[in-house]
Design a protein around this motif. Structure first.
Motif, PDB file in Angstrom:
ATOM      1  N   GLY A  57       0.879  -1.238  -0.048  1.00  0.00           N
ATOM      2  CA  GLY A  57       0.031   0.204  -0.208  1.00  0.00           C
ATOM      3  C   GLY A  57       0.930   1.286   0.045  1.00  0.00           C
ATOM      4  N   ASP A  58       0.214   2.248  -0.676  1.00  0.00           N
ATOM      5  CA  ASP A  58       1.008   3.657  -0.647  1.00  0.00           C
ATOM      6  C   ASP A  58       1.119   4.046   0.816  1.00  0.00           C
ATOM      7  N   GLY A  59       2.480   4.351   0.680  1.00  0.00           N
ATOM      8  CA  GLY A  59       3.018   5.016   2.452  1.00  0.00           C
ATOM      9  C   GLY A  59       2.128   6.088   3.023  1.00  0.00           C
ATOM     10  N   SER A  64      -1.540   8.408   6.986  1.00  0.00           N
ATOM     11  CA  SER A  64      -3.004   9.090   7.227  1.00  0.00           C
ATOM     12  C   SER A  64      -3.508   8.354   8.469  1.00  0.00           C
ATOM     13  N   ALA A  65      -3.587   6.968   8.426  1.00  0.00           N
ATOM     14  CA  ALA A  65      -4.011   6.098   9.594  1.00  0.00           C
ATOM     15  C   ALA A  65      -3.539   6.507  10.805  1.00  0.00           C
ATOM     16  N   ALA A  88       1.954  17.154  -2.398  1.00  0.00           N
ATOM     17  CA  ALA A  88       0.954  17.502  -2.086  1.00  0.00           C
ATOM     18  C   ALA A  88       0.074  16.392  -1.202  1.00  0.00           C
ATOM     19  N   ALA A  89       0.032  15.351  -1.710  1.00  0.00           N
ATOM     20  CA  ALA A  89      -0.697  14.177  -1.380  1.00  0.00           C
ATOM     21  C   ALA A  89       0.023  13.772   0.060  1.00  0.00           C
ATOM     22  N   GLY A  90       1.352  13.715   0.215  1.00  0.00           N
ATOM     23  CA  GLY A  90       2.251  13.468   1.454  1.00  0.00           C
ATOM     24  C   GLY A  90       1.889  14.192   2.487  1.00  0.00           C
ATOM     25  N   PHE A  91       2.004  15.775   2.130  1.00  0.00           N
ATOM     26  CA  PHE A  91       1.809  16.432   3.064  1.00  0.00           C
ATOM     27  C   PHE A  91       0.334  16.585   3.713  1.00  0.00           C
ATOM     28  N   TYR A  98       9.703  16.037   2.887  1.00  0.00           N
ATOM     29  CA  TYR A  98       9.784  15.386   1.676  1.00  0.00           C
ATOM     30  C   TYR A  98      11.143  15.544   1.200  1.00  0.00           C
ATOM     31  N   VAL A  99      11.605  14.169   0.596  1.00  0.00           N
ATOM     32  CA  VAL A  99      12.911  14.202  -0.112  1.00  0.00           C
ATOM     33  C   VAL A  99      12.585  13.447  -1.401  1.00  0.00           C
ATOM     34  N   THR A 100      13.121  13.825  -2.401  1.00  0.00           N
ATOM     35  CA  THR A 100      12.818  12.981  -3.542  1.00  0.00           C
ATOM     36  C   THR A 100      14.025  12.160  -3.950  1.00  0.00           C
ATOM     37  N   LYS A 101      13.793  10.845  -4.466  1.00  0.00           N
ATOM     38  CA  LYS A 101      14.856  10.206  -4.916  1.00  0.00           C
ATOM     39  C   LYS A 101      15.234  10.585  -6.216  1.00  0.00           C
TER      40      LYS A 101
END
Length: 224
Positions: A57-59, A64-65, A88-91, A98-101
Motif C-alpha cells: 500500500g501507498d505509504g 494518514s491512518a 501535496a498528497a504526502g503533506f 519530503y525528499v525525492t529520490k
C-alpha cells in the motif's frame, strides 16, 4: 535519537541505515507498511522515514491512518515521484518533510535533525542549556566553550536530555529513545552513564527527580 526506516528497497535501506548509524542514530527497519504499523504502535521513535511506494500500500495511506489515531511522530517521506500533486498528497496525509529520490544520505540526516529539533521546540542546530552546548550536526559537546569528550552513548543520552530540557525525563523514556530495542538497559546502566556525565559536566547539572527521572539544569541550585 531513534529512527524507524520504512523502505522496501533492501539496498537503499542498508545504505541509509548505515549513514544514520554513522550519524549516531539508532535505526530500526521495516520493509512494509504492516510491519511499520506494528512498530509505530508498540515502540517509541523520535522520527520516521517513510517510503511512499511500499509493497502493501501507498505509504501515505499508512501515514494518514497513524495521524488519525493520534500518532504524531515527525515523518520524512521518501519518494521517486516528482509531481507536485504527489508531494501535496504526502503533506496532506501528515508528512513533515519530503525528499525525492535520488538523494544524498547527508541531506536526509540534516532534515531529520531539523525535524527532531522542531518537534522539541528548538529552531537552532546548536542546543544550549546554560553553559552547555551540543551541535546537533557534528555531535560536538562544549562546556563554557571548551570541548567535552563523551562516548557515543553518553552523547545520545545527553542529547535527549538537552532536547527535552527543562522537562523531567523518566528512565523508561530514556530507555525507549536512547537505547537499541534489542539491547535495552536496566536502570543501573542508565544510572552509571548519568554518573559519568555528572563527573564530566558537573554533578549538579543533571538533577534526579525522585520517582520521576532526570532533568538537565541551566544553573546550579543555590545553597543555603
Amino acid at each position: 535519537m531513534k529512527c524507524l526506516l520504512v523502505e522496501d528497497d533492501q539496498a537503499l535501506a542498508r545504505e541509509l541505515s548505515q549513514a544514520l548509524r554513522d550519524g549516531d542514530w539508532l535505526v530500526e527497519h521495516a520493509a512494509n507498511g504492516q510491519d511499520a504499523d506494528f512498530l509505530v504502535r508498540t515502540e517509541a521513535y523520535d522520527t520516521l522515514i517513510l517510503d511512499v511506494g511500499l509493497p502493501d500500500g501507498d505509504g501515505t495511506r499508512w501515514l494518514s491512518a497513524w495521524r488519525e489515531d493520534g500518532i504524531n511522530i515527525p515523518v520524512l517521506i521518501l519518494t521517486a515521484r516528482e509531481r507536485w500533486a504527489d508531494k501535496a498528497a504526502g503533506f496532506s496525509a501528515g508528512a513533515d518533510d519530503y525528499v525525492t529520490k535520488p538523494f544524498e544520505p547527508a541531506e536526509v540526516l540534516f532534515r531529520l535533525r531539523a525535524l527532531v529539533r522542531r518537534s522539541h521546540g528548538h529552531a537552532h542546530p546548536i542546543l544550549k542549556v546554560g553553559e552547555l552546548s551540543l551541535d546537533t550536526h557534528t555531535q560536538h559537546v562544549t562546556l563554557a566553550g571548551r570541548p567535552v569528550g563523551l562516548t557515543a552513548q553518553e552523547t545520545r543520552l545527553l542529547g535527549y536530555l538537552m532536547h527535552a530540557a527543562p522537562r523531567v525525563v523518566s528512565r523508561t523514556e530514556l530507555s525507549e529513545h536512547v537505547y537499541d530495542r534489542d539491547h535495552e538497559p536496566d536502570s543501573n546502566v542508565i544510572d552509571v552513564q548519568v554518573s559519568r556525565l555528572r563527573r564530566k559536566l558537573g554533578s549538579w547539572r543533571i538533577a534526579t527527580q525522585r520517582g520521576q527521572g532526570y532533568r538537565l539544569l541551566e544553573e546550579e541550585p543555590a545553597t543555603e
